[in-house]
Structures are given as structure tokens and as C-alpha cells.
Design an enzyme around this catalytic site. Structure first.
Site, PDB file in Angstrom:
ATOM      1  CD  GLU A 113      -5.194  -0.642  -5.569  1.00  0.00           C
ATOM      2  OE1 GLU A 113      -6.277  -1.121  -5.161  1.00  0.00           O
ATOM      3  OE2 GLU A 113      -4.837   0.514  -5.310  1.00  0.00           O
ATOM      4  CD  GLU A 133      -5.151   4.311  -5.989  1.00  0.00           C
ATOM      5  OE1 GLU A 133      -5.601   3.178  -6.207  1.00  0.00           O
ATOM      6  OE2 GLU A 133      -4.172   4.786  -6.606  1.00  0.00           O
TER       7      GLU A 133
END
Length: 252
Positions: A113, A133
Site C-alpha cells: 500500500e 489481509e
């Protein structure tokens, strides 16, 4: 060359370029709250500097291996902690200077990210990207719910998020996750940054702003939605269980 170092993030200025280095090499630069705070502080210094471009990289064997699941669960205000993490993407994109991610080794979860929030992404041949995730009972942050579909398309973005499989450097280039795969991402990023820093700063900033205008108009909504989702997963029993398994797993 000026150098500023904190416990977790280093900053140096050289040849008109600011080099921001995630500096927890013993933990593959895994994310903890102190690293987020230090990164935001260093980026604020860059914003007020006369650097013409920025390189974001990691010390040691990896760019950033994601959240440090071996650390005890973070206490305190979950919303504040998550919003603080989201602020990294905002600050990178608000900088007047273009930011080049120089990725080597792992760019996993929050590390991916951080990289994809930058303006340009260079990958070393050993780079690996992944979004684990969902498998950990967590949700993505960093505006990736908006940025990833723009880069690879919505179907591929869902595949990357739902399966969580690792993507090597060559595949990342094919998908459009990175600008180029190079033998030395840091060296190439510095060369690109020096070239950008030699251009009129106002023109570079305007080009960045113009290209980001359409993207960032929807990015804030994505960041807020990610906070809401992260708050839901933050208290899920599965998250605590997976983190505990990771903390107690015997090192390979």
C-alpha cells in the site's frame, strides 16, 4: 548531504532529492505505530524542503513486510490508529514533489500500500507484492481499494485481494503495478529522481496535481470506507487468533 534519523525512519537529502528509508531492517521494516508516526514526520519535513523529488525505500532485505504481527496488539483508540495509517497515503499524494517507490524484497500488505500510493514504482528483480489481509481477517487500507483497480482493473484487483497470492516483479510489471523492473531499484529511483529534480519545480508539481485530480477526487471516500471496514475487522476474533498463531510460530 543532510541526514535525519529516527528509530524507524531515516531521511537524507542528496543532489536535490529526499531519500526516505523505512529503517526496521531486523523486522523487514514491518509496520508498527512508531514507524507510521516517524514516516509522517519525515514526509512533513520533505514537504517543507527544497527537494525536487522523493525516493521511498526500505533498509535491509525488504521494502516493507506489512504489519508486524509479532508485536503485541496495539492498544488505545483503534480509529485514531487506523486514520493515522491512512494519513501516510494522503501525505504522499499531497506532497508537491513526486515520490518514487524503490521496492526490493517484500512489499506485503501495508508495504504494498505504501508503494502503490507513490507516483512512480520501481521494482528490483527480487521484489514480491501481496495483499494477505483477507486471509488474516483484516481489510485493506492506504486507499488501495481505489488505487489497485485503477492500476490492474477491477477483476484482477479482486483476484489479488481475495486470493492474496504473491506477485513477483515480472508479473507486477505485466499487470501494471510497477513502472519497471530493474537490477537495482534504489539506484534507478535515485537517477529518475535526480532527473525530475532538475526540472522546474512548479511544472513538476502541476503535472502531478493534474494527473492525480481525477483519481484523488474519489480517493478520500475510499480511505474513509477503509477505516470503517478496518474498525469492523479490528475486533474480530479471527484476527486475534491469526495474529497469535503468527507470534508463536517457530521461526523458519
Amino acid at each position: 548531504m543532510a541526514v535525519r534519523t529516527s528509530d524507524t525512519v531515516a531521511l537524507r537529502f542528496t543532489d536535490g532529492v529526499a531519500v526516505v528509508t523505512l529503517n526496521r531492517p531486523e523486522r523487514l521494516n514491518a509496520v508498527v505505530p512508531a514507524l507510521v508516526d516517524d514516516l509522517l514526520a519525515r514526509l512533513a519535513e520533505v514537504a517543507g524542503s527544497d527537494a525536487g523529488a522523493v525516493v521511498l525505500t526500505g533498509a535491509g532485505r525488504a521494502f516493507c513486510a506489512g504489519y508486524d504481527l509479532k508485536e503485541p496488539p496495539a492498544g488505545g483508540d483503534s480509529r485514531r490508529r487506523i486514520e493515522r495509517l491512512q494519513q501516510v497515503t494522503r501525505r504522499i499524494r499531497e506532497l508537491p514533489q513526486p515520490v518514487i517507490a524503490a521496492v526490493h524484497g517484500y512489499a506485503i500488505g501495508a508495504g504494498a500500500e505504501f508503494a502503490l500510493g507513490c507516483d512512480l514504482v520501481l521494482a528490483a528483480e527480487d521484489a514480491q507484492f501481496a495483499f494477505p489481509e483477507a486471509g488474516l481477517g483484516l481489510s485493506v487500507t492506504g486507499g488501495i481499494s481505489r488505487l489497485l483497480p485503477l492500476l490492474v482493473g477491477p477483476l484482477k484487483a479482486k483476484e489479488l485481494l481475495l486470493l492474496g497470492e504473491r506477485v513477483d516483479a515480472a508479473e507486477a510489471a505485466r499487470l501494471g503495478l510497477v513502472n519497471a523492473v530493474v537490477p537495482d531499484a534504489r539506484e534507478t529511483a535515485l537517477r529518475w529522481a535526480r532527473a525530475i529534480a532538475q526540472k522546474p519545480a512548479y511544472a513538476v508539481t502541476l503535472a502531478k496535481r493534474a494527473l492525480d485530480a481525477g483519481i484523488d477526487s474519489a480517493l478520500d471516500a475510499a480511505l474513509e470506507l477503509e477505516v470503517a471496514h478496518a474498525l469492523i475487522t479490528d475486533t474480530a476474533a479471527e484476527v486475534a487468533e491469526s495474529a497469535e498463531r503468527f507470534r508463536t510460530r517457530r521461526a523458519e
